[in-house]
Design a protein around this motif. Sequence first.
Motif, mmCIF file in Angstrom:
data_model
loop_
_atom_site.group_PDB
_atom_site.id
_atom_site.type_symbol
_atom_site.label_atom_id
_atom_site.label_comp_id
_atom_site.label_asym_id
_atom_site.label_seq_id
_atom_site.Cartn_x
_atom_site.Cartn_y
_atom_site.Cartn_z
ATOM 1 N N VAL A 4 0.929 -1.131 -0.134
ATOM 2 C CA VAL A 4 0.139 -0.193 -0.123
ATOM 3 C C VAL A 4 0.784 1.517 0.011
ATOM 4 O O VAL A 4 1.930 1.289 0.329
ATOM 5 N N TYR A 177 -4.872 1.117 4.641
ATOM 6 C CA TYR A 177 -4.389 0.316 4.728
ATOM 7 C C TYR A 177 -4.887 -1.365 4.559
ATOM 8 O O TYR A 177 -4.335 -2.002 3.643
ATOM 9 N N ILE A 180 -7.064 -2.100 2.132
ATOM 10 C CA ILE A 180 -6.827 -2.023 0.548
ATOM 11 C C ILE A 180 -5.863 -3.788 0.628
ATOM 12 O O ILE A 180 -6.234 -4.164 0.213
ATOM 13 N N THR A 245 -2.455 0.466 -4.271
ATOM 14 C CA THR A 245 -2.231 -0.503 -3.941
ATOM 15 C C THR A 245 -1.317 -0.241 -4.969
ATOM 16 O O THR A 245 -1.190 0.805 -5.863
#
Length: 417
Positions: A4, A177, A180, A245
Amino acid sequence: MQRVVVTGLGMINSLGSNVTDSFKAIVDGQTGIDKITLFDASEFTAQIAGEVKDFDPTAIMGKKEAKKADRFIQLGIHAAQEAMEDAALVTDNKVSDDISESFGIVAASGIGGMTNIEKNSVVCANRGPSKISPFFIPSSLVNMLGGFITIQHNLKGPNISAVTACAAGTHAIADAYKTIALGGATKMLVVGAESAVCAAGVGGFASMKALSTRNDDPKTASRPFDKNRDGFVMGEGAGALVLETLESAEARGAKIYAEVLGFGESGDANHITTPTMDGPLRAMKAAYSMAEKNNGGELKIDYVNAHGTSTPVNDKNETAALKELFGGAENCPPVTSTKGQIGHCLGAAGAVEAIIAIKAMDDGVIPPTINQIESDENCDLDYVPNTARKADVNVIMSNSFGFGGTNGVIIMKKYTK
Protein backbone atom coordinates in the motif's frame (compact mmCIF):
# COMPACT_ATOMS: atom_id res chain seq x y z
CA MET A 1 -1.18 -9.10 0.87
CA GLN A 2 -1.13 -6.02 -1.30
CA ARG A 3 1.55 -3.39 -0.76
CA VAL A 4 0.00 0.00 0.00
CA VAL A 5 1.35 3.40 -1.01
CA VAL A 6 0.39 7.06 -0.63
CA THR A 7 -0.24 8.95 -3.88
CA GLY A 8 -2.14 12.09 -2.88
CA LEU A 9 -1.98 14.69 -0.09
CA GLY A 10 -4.26 17.52 1.01
CA MET A 11 -4.16 19.75 4.09
CA ILE A 12 -5.64 22.86 5.67
CA ASN A 13 -4.79 24.28 9.08
CA SER A 14 -4.07 27.54 10.86
CA LEU A 15 -0.90 28.10 8.82
CA GLY A 16 -2.13 27.42 5.31
CA SER A 17 -4.88 26.18 3.04
CA ASN A 18 -2.77 23.62 1.17
CA VAL A 19 0.09 21.21 1.75
CA THR A 20 2.86 23.34 0.26
CA ASP A 21 2.09 26.55 2.13
CA SER A 22 1.35 24.77 5.41
CA PHE A 23 4.54 22.74 5.41
CA LYS A 24 6.73 25.70 4.46
CA ALA A 25 5.30 27.75 7.34
CA ILE A 26 5.81 24.85 9.74
CA VAL A 27 9.41 24.37 8.63
CA ASP A 28 9.98 28.12 8.99
CA GLY A 29 8.91 27.85 12.63
CA GLN A 30 5.82 30.00 12.23
CA THR A 31 2.74 29.50 14.39
CA GLY A 32 -0.93 29.98 13.61
CA ILE A 33 -1.93 30.14 17.27
CA ASP A 34 -3.57 33.41 18.29
CA LYS A 35 -6.54 34.87 20.13
CA ILE A 36 -9.84 33.11 19.41
CA THR A 37 -12.09 34.93 16.93
CA LEU A 38 -14.73 32.27 16.19
CA PHE A 39 -16.60 33.17 19.40
CA ASP A 40 -16.24 35.54 22.34
CA ALA A 41 -13.74 33.78 24.62
CA SER A 42 -13.06 36.74 26.89
CA GLU A 43 -14.58 35.00 29.94
CA PHE A 44 -12.79 31.69 29.36
CA THR A 45 -9.62 30.56 31.10
CA ALA A 46 -8.23 29.55 27.69
CA GLN A 47 -8.65 32.23 25.03
CA ILE A 48 -6.31 31.06 22.28
CA ALA A 49 -6.43 28.51 19.45
CA GLY A 50 -5.04 27.61 16.05
CA GLU A 51 -7.94 28.76 13.88
CA VAL A 52 -8.17 28.35 10.10
CA LYS A 53 -8.18 31.88 8.69
CA ASP A 54 -10.19 33.33 5.80
CA PHE A 55 -11.91 30.05 4.99
CA ASP A 56 -14.71 30.24 2.42
CA PRO A 57 -16.53 26.90 2.11
CA THR A 58 -18.40 28.08 -1.01
CA ALA A 59 -15.10 27.91 -2.87
CA ILE A 60 -15.30 24.10 -2.76
CA MET A 61 -19.06 23.46 -2.44
CA GLY A 62 -22.31 25.17 -3.33
CA LYS A 63 -23.79 27.76 -0.98
CA LYS A 64 -26.84 25.59 -0.23
CA GLU A 65 -24.70 22.53 0.43
CA ALA A 66 -22.38 24.52 2.69
CA LYS A 67 -25.34 25.36 4.93
CA LYS A 68 -25.98 21.63 5.40
CA ALA A 69 -22.43 20.87 6.55
CA ASP A 70 -20.68 21.63 9.82
CA ARG A 71 -17.35 23.43 9.58
CA PHE A 72 -15.39 20.20 10.21
CA ILE A 73 -17.02 18.68 7.12
CA GLN A 74 -16.26 21.77 5.06
CA LEU A 75 -12.60 21.67 6.08
CA GLY A 76 -12.46 17.95 5.27
CA ILE A 77 -13.95 18.50 1.83
CA HIS A 78 -11.32 21.15 1.16
CA ALA A 79 -8.43 18.83 2.09
CA ALA A 80 -9.97 15.88 0.24
CA GLN A 81 -10.29 17.87 -2.97
CA GLU A 82 -6.60 18.81 -2.85
CA ALA A 83 -5.57 15.18 -2.23
CA MET A 84 -7.72 13.82 -5.04
CA GLU A 85 -6.38 16.40 -7.48
CA ASP A 86 -2.82 15.74 -6.29
CA ALA A 87 -3.30 12.03 -6.96
CA ALA A 88 -4.64 12.84 -10.45
CA LEU A 89 -7.72 10.70 -9.92
CA VAL A 90 -10.58 13.09 -10.68
CA THR A 91 -12.08 14.62 -13.79
CA ASP A 92 -14.57 17.40 -13.10
CA ASN A 93 -14.08 16.50 -9.43
CA LYS A 94 -15.28 12.89 -9.84
CA VAL A 95 -13.57 9.55 -10.31
CA SER A 96 -14.57 7.48 -13.31
CA ASP A 97 -17.26 4.81 -13.00
CA ASP A 98 -14.80 2.03 -13.81
CA ILE A 99 -12.90 2.58 -10.53
CA SER A 100 -15.58 4.09 -8.27
CA GLU A 101 -16.75 0.79 -6.75
CA SER A 102 -13.22 -0.13 -5.68
CA PHE A 103 -12.49 3.34 -4.28
CA GLY A 104 -13.54 3.90 -0.65
CA ILE A 105 -13.07 6.31 2.21
CA VAL A 106 -12.20 6.35 5.89
CA ALA A 107 -13.36 9.55 7.57
CA ALA A 108 -11.99 10.54 10.96
CA SER A 109 -12.94 13.04 13.63
CA GLY A 110 -12.68 13.07 17.39
CA ILE A 111 -15.88 14.97 18.07
CA GLY A 112 -17.63 15.84 14.81
CA GLY A 113 -20.05 18.72 14.53
CA MET A 114 -19.67 20.21 17.99
CA THR A 115 -20.36 23.73 16.76
CA ASN A 116 -23.73 22.66 15.35
CA ILE A 117 -24.51 20.58 18.42
CA GLU A 118 -23.88 23.62 20.59
CA LYS A 119 -25.87 25.94 18.31
CA ASN A 120 -28.93 23.72 18.03
CA SER A 121 -28.93 22.91 21.74
CA VAL A 122 -29.18 26.64 22.43
CA VAL A 123 -31.95 27.00 19.84
CA CYS A 124 -33.89 24.11 21.39
CA ALA A 125 -33.55 25.52 24.91
CA ASN A 126 -34.40 29.12 24.00
CA ARG A 127 -36.81 28.83 21.07
CA GLY A 128 -38.19 25.31 21.29
CA PRO A 129 -37.69 22.04 19.40
CA SER A 130 -39.61 23.19 16.32
CA LYS A 131 -36.81 25.65 15.56
CA ILE A 132 -34.07 23.01 15.37
CA SER A 133 -32.53 22.92 11.90
CA PRO A 134 -33.49 19.88 9.77
CA PHE A 135 -29.80 19.75 8.80
CA PHE A 136 -28.64 19.54 12.42
CA ILE A 137 -28.11 15.77 12.59
CA PRO A 138 -26.70 15.32 9.06
CA SER A 139 -24.29 18.20 9.65
CA SER A 140 -23.02 16.83 12.95
CA LEU A 141 -22.43 13.10 12.44
CA VAL A 142 -18.79 12.11 11.97
CA ASN A 143 -19.61 9.70 9.13
CA MET A 144 -21.25 12.54 7.20
CA LEU A 145 -17.71 13.75 6.51
CA GLY A 146 -17.32 10.63 4.41
CA GLY A 147 -20.89 10.92 3.12
CA PHE A 148 -20.44 14.36 1.64
CA ILE A 149 -17.06 13.51 0.12
CA THR A 150 -18.13 10.22 -1.47
CA ILE A 151 -21.04 11.98 -3.15
CA GLN A 152 -18.79 14.76 -4.39
CA HIS A 153 -16.14 12.41 -5.81
CA ASN A 154 -18.28 9.38 -6.82
CA LEU A 155 -16.60 6.99 -4.35
CA LYS A 156 -18.70 3.82 -4.06
CA GLY A 157 -16.29 1.55 -2.20
CA PRO A 158 -16.16 0.99 1.57
CA ASN A 159 -17.41 4.05 3.49
CA ILE A 160 -16.25 3.81 7.11
CA SER A 161 -15.29 6.14 9.94
CA ALA A 162 -12.85 6.30 12.84
CA VAL A 163 -14.03 8.13 15.97
CA THR A 164 -11.23 7.53 18.45
CA ALA A 165 -10.52 10.95 19.94
CA CYS A 166 -7.05 12.27 19.09
CA ALA A 167 -5.96 8.95 17.57
CA ALA A 168 -8.73 8.97 14.95
CA GLY A 169 -6.66 10.26 12.02
CA THR A 170 -3.94 7.66 12.53
CA HIS A 171 -6.47 4.89 13.03
CA ALA A 172 -8.11 5.95 9.76
CA ILE A 173 -4.83 5.45 7.91
CA ALA A 174 -4.50 2.01 9.49
CA ASP A 175 -8.09 1.13 8.55
CA ALA A 176 -7.49 2.20 4.96
CA TYR A 177 -4.30 0.14 4.87
CA LYS A 178 -6.13 -2.95 6.16
CA THR A 179 -8.94 -2.53 3.65
CA ILE A 180 -6.56 -2.30 0.70
CA ALA A 181 -4.06 -4.93 1.88
CA LEU A 182 -6.85 -7.47 2.36
CA GLY A 183 -8.43 -6.77 -1.02
CA GLY A 184 -11.48 -4.81 0.12
CA ALA A 185 -10.64 -1.91 -2.16
CA THR A 186 -7.97 -0.80 -4.61
CA LYS A 187 -7.92 2.81 -3.43
CA MET A 188 -8.96 4.55 -0.22
CA LEU A 189 -9.23 8.22 0.65
CA VAL A 190 -8.40 9.04 4.28
CA VAL A 191 -9.81 12.31 5.61
CA GLY A 192 -9.33 13.52 9.18
CA ALA A 193 -11.12 16.75 10.07
CA GLU A 194 -11.95 18.67 13.23
CA SER A 195 -13.41 22.04 14.16
CA ALA A 196 -14.28 22.22 17.84
CA VAL A 197 -13.15 25.78 18.58
CA CYS A 198 -16.46 26.84 20.04
CA ALA A 199 -17.66 27.72 23.53
CA ALA A 200 -18.58 24.15 24.44
CA GLY A 201 -15.36 22.70 23.02
CA VAL A 202 -12.96 25.17 24.56
CA GLY A 203 -14.94 25.35 27.78
CA GLY A 204 -15.04 21.58 28.11
CA PHE A 205 -11.32 21.04 27.66
CA ALA A 206 -10.55 24.04 29.85
CA SER A 207 -12.67 22.64 32.68
CA MET A 208 -10.45 19.55 32.62
CA LYS A 209 -7.37 21.78 33.02
CA ALA A 210 -6.08 20.34 29.74
CA LEU A 211 -5.52 23.65 27.93
CA SER A 212 -2.72 26.18 28.14
CA THR A 213 -3.79 29.41 29.80
CA ARG A 214 -0.86 31.42 28.48
CA ASN A 215 -3.34 33.82 26.86
CA ASP A 216 -1.04 36.85 26.90
CA ASP A 217 1.55 35.10 24.75
CA PRO A 218 -0.29 32.89 22.22
CA LYS A 219 2.73 32.32 20.01
CA THR A 220 4.65 30.50 22.76
CA ALA A 221 1.70 28.94 24.55
CA SER A 222 2.09 25.46 23.06
CA ARG A 223 5.57 24.28 23.98
CA PRO A 224 5.88 20.50 23.60
CA PHE A 225 8.55 18.84 25.75
CA ASP A 226 9.52 22.18 27.34
CA LYS A 227 9.87 22.30 31.12
CA ASN A 228 7.20 25.01 31.47
CA ARG A 229 4.52 23.49 29.26
CA ASP A 230 1.09 23.95 30.81
CA GLY A 231 -1.35 22.23 28.46
CA PHE A 232 -2.29 21.95 24.81
CA VAL A 233 -3.76 24.60 22.53
CA MET A 234 -6.75 23.62 20.43
CA GLY A 235 -6.39 23.69 16.68
CA GLU A 236 -8.70 23.03 13.76
CA GLY A 237 -8.10 21.76 10.27
CA ALA A 238 -8.08 18.70 8.05
CA GLY A 239 -5.68 16.30 6.39
CA ALA A 240 -6.36 13.93 3.50
CA LEU A 241 -4.31 11.12 1.99
CA VAL A 242 -4.97 8.89 -1.02
CA LEU A 243 -3.83 5.32 -0.42
CA GLU A 244 -3.79 2.65 -3.12
CA THR A 245 -2.15 -0.60 -4.08
CA LEU A 246 1.39 -0.33 -5.34
CA GLU A 247 0.28 -2.21 -8.46
CA SER A 248 -2.42 0.37 -9.20
CA ALA A 249 -0.12 3.33 -8.57
CA GLU A 250 2.65 1.98 -10.79
CA ALA A 251 0.23 1.02 -13.55
CA ARG A 252 -1.05 4.58 -13.87
CA GLY A 253 2.35 6.23 -13.37
CA ALA A 254 1.34 8.01 -10.18
CA LYS A 255 3.72 9.98 -7.99
CA ILE A 256 4.33 7.79 -4.94
CA TYR A 257 5.07 9.74 -1.77
CA ALA A 258 5.53 6.82 0.61
CA GLU A 259 4.83 3.18 1.28
CA VAL A 260 2.90 2.24 4.41
CA LEU A 261 4.98 -0.40 6.19
CA GLY A 262 3.12 -0.97 9.43
CA PHE A 263 0.76 0.23 12.09
CA GLY A 264 0.22 -0.42 15.77
CA GLU A 265 -2.89 -0.08 17.91
CA SER A 266 -3.35 -0.53 21.63
CA GLY A 267 -5.48 0.36 24.64
CA ASP A 268 -4.27 1.62 28.00
CA ALA A 269 -7.12 0.12 30.06
CA ASN A 270 -6.12 2.60 32.73
CA HIS A 271 -8.00 5.94 32.86
CA ILE A 272 -10.44 7.86 30.67
CA THR A 273 -8.15 10.87 30.28
CA THR A 274 -4.77 10.21 31.91
CA PRO A 275 -2.37 8.38 29.54
CA THR A 276 0.14 5.70 30.43
CA MET A 277 3.56 4.89 29.03
CA ASP A 278 2.70 1.23 28.50
CA GLY A 279 -0.13 1.67 25.99
CA PRO A 280 1.74 3.95 23.57
CA LEU A 281 4.86 1.77 23.87
CA ARG A 282 2.95 -1.36 22.89
CA ALA A 283 1.46 0.43 19.87
CA MET A 284 4.93 1.58 18.80
CA LYS A 285 6.35 -1.91 19.21
CA ALA A 286 3.51 -3.43 17.18
CA ALA A 287 4.01 -0.91 14.37
CA TYR A 288 7.76 -1.47 14.37
CA SER A 289 7.40 -5.24 14.31
CA MET A 290 4.98 -5.14 11.37
CA ALA A 291 7.12 -2.62 9.51
CA GLU A 292 10.25 -4.77 9.86
CA LYS A 293 8.41 -7.81 8.50
CA ASN A 294 7.00 -5.87 5.56
CA ASN A 295 10.42 -4.36 4.89
CA GLY A 296 12.03 -7.77 4.83
CA GLY A 297 14.35 -7.18 7.75
CA GLU A 298 15.88 -4.60 10.06
CA LEU A 299 14.50 -1.08 9.81
CA LYS A 300 16.03 2.24 10.80
CA ILE A 301 13.57 5.02 11.67
CA ASP A 302 14.93 8.45 10.76
CA TYR A 303 12.27 10.73 12.23
CA VAL A 304 9.38 10.52 14.71
CA ASN A 305 6.48 12.93 14.52
CA ALA A 306 5.40 12.73 18.14
CA HIS A 307 1.96 13.13 19.63
CA GLY A 308 3.70 15.79 21.72
CA THR A 309 0.70 17.66 23.09
CA SER A 310 2.51 20.08 25.43
CA THR A 311 0.81 18.52 28.44
CA PRO A 312 2.95 17.55 31.44
CA VAL A 313 1.97 13.87 31.46
CA ASN A 314 1.86 13.02 27.75
CA ASP A 315 5.25 14.49 26.86
CA LYS A 316 6.98 12.78 29.78
CA ASN A 317 5.35 9.41 29.03
CA GLU A 318 5.93 9.59 25.28
CA THR A 319 9.59 10.42 25.82
CA ALA A 320 9.97 7.46 28.19
CA ALA A 321 8.21 5.13 25.74
CA LEU A 322 10.46 6.24 22.86
CA LYS A 323 13.58 5.64 24.95
CA GLU A 324 12.31 2.17 25.84
CA LEU A 325 11.54 1.41 22.19
CA PHE A 326 14.92 2.50 20.84
CA GLY A 327 17.06 1.38 23.76
CA GLY A 328 17.97 4.72 25.32
CA ALA A 329 17.99 8.40 24.44
CA GLU A 330 21.28 8.06 22.58
CA ASN A 331 19.67 5.67 20.08
CA CYS A 332 16.50 7.68 19.41
CA PRO A 333 16.07 9.42 16.06
CA PRO A 334 15.06 13.10 15.98
CA VAL A 335 11.60 13.61 17.52
CA THR A 336 9.43 16.66 16.89
CA SER A 337 5.96 17.88 17.66
CA THR A 338 4.38 20.38 15.28
CA LYS A 339 1.49 21.22 17.60
CA GLY A 340 3.32 24.38 18.66
CA GLN A 341 2.77 25.65 15.11
CA ILE A 342 -0.82 24.60 14.37
CA GLY A 343 -2.28 23.58 17.72
CA HIS A 344 -3.75 20.19 18.54
CA CYS A 345 -6.18 19.33 15.75
CA LEU A 346 -7.72 16.52 17.84
CA GLY A 347 -9.22 13.85 15.55
CA ALA A 348 -7.58 15.42 12.50
CA ALA A 349 -4.12 15.46 14.10
CA GLY A 350 -3.07 11.98 12.95
CA ALA A 351 -3.87 12.66 9.30
CA VAL A 352 -2.33 16.15 9.34
CA GLU A 353 0.82 14.99 11.10
CA ALA A 354 1.26 11.96 8.84
CA ILE A 355 1.30 14.39 5.92
CA ILE A 356 3.88 16.55 7.69
CA ALA A 357 6.06 13.48 8.25
CA ILE A 358 5.70 12.44 4.59
CA LYS A 359 6.70 15.93 3.51
CA ALA A 360 9.75 15.69 5.77
CA MET A 361 10.79 12.65 3.71
CA ASP A 362 9.88 14.25 0.40
CA ASP A 363 11.66 17.55 1.05
CA GLY A 364 14.56 16.22 3.15
CA VAL A 365 13.91 18.49 6.10
CA ILE A 366 12.76 17.77 9.66
CA PRO A 367 10.39 20.44 11.01
CA PRO A 368 11.31 21.95 14.37
CA THR A 369 9.68 21.71 17.76
CA ILE A 370 9.20 25.40 18.43
CA ASN A 371 9.09 27.10 21.82
CA GLN A 372 11.88 24.95 23.22
CA ILE A 373 12.94 27.42 25.88
CA GLU A 374 13.93 25.47 28.99
CA SER A 375 14.92 21.81 29.03
CA ASP A 376 13.08 19.24 31.13
CA GLU A 377 15.05 16.40 32.73
CA ASN A 378 12.17 14.04 31.86
CA CYS A 379 12.19 15.13 28.21
CA ASP A 380 15.76 14.58 27.10
CA LEU A 381 15.59 13.57 23.44
CA ASP A 382 16.65 15.42 20.29
CA TYR A 383 13.50 17.46 19.63
CA VAL A 384 15.07 19.55 16.83
CA PRO A 385 14.59 22.70 18.90
CA ASN A 386 13.23 25.84 17.24
CA THR A 387 14.98 25.50 13.88
CA ALA A 388 14.31 23.00 11.09
CA ARG A 389 17.07 20.59 10.11
CA LYS A 390 18.09 19.28 6.70
CA ALA A 391 18.24 15.50 6.84
CA ASP A 392 18.05 12.37 4.74
CA VAL A 393 14.71 10.97 5.93
CA ASN A 394 13.77 7.56 4.54
CA VAL A 395 11.55 6.07 7.26
CA ILE A 396 9.15 7.93 9.53
CA MET A 397 6.94 7.07 12.49
CA SER A 398 3.91 9.12 13.50
CA ASN A 399 2.23 8.77 16.91
CA SER A 400 -1.31 9.59 18.04
CA PHE A 401 -2.83 8.91 21.45
CA GLY A 402 -6.39 9.66 22.55
CA PHE A 403 -8.68 9.96 25.54
CA GLY A 404 -10.03 6.62 26.64
CA GLY A 405 -6.54 5.17 26.34
CA THR A 406 -6.63 4.57 22.57
CA ASN A 407 -3.31 4.61 20.72
CA GLY A 408 -2.29 4.55 17.08
CA VAL A 409 1.12 4.51 15.41
CA ILE A 410 1.93 4.42 11.70
CA ILE A 411 5.29 3.76 10.01
CA MET A 412 6.00 4.71 6.38
CA LYS A 413 9.07 4.76 4.18
CA LYS A 414 10.17 6.62 1.10
CA TYR A 415 9.25 4.52 -1.93
CA THR A 416 12.02 3.17 -4.10
CA LYS A 417 11.55 0.66 -6.91
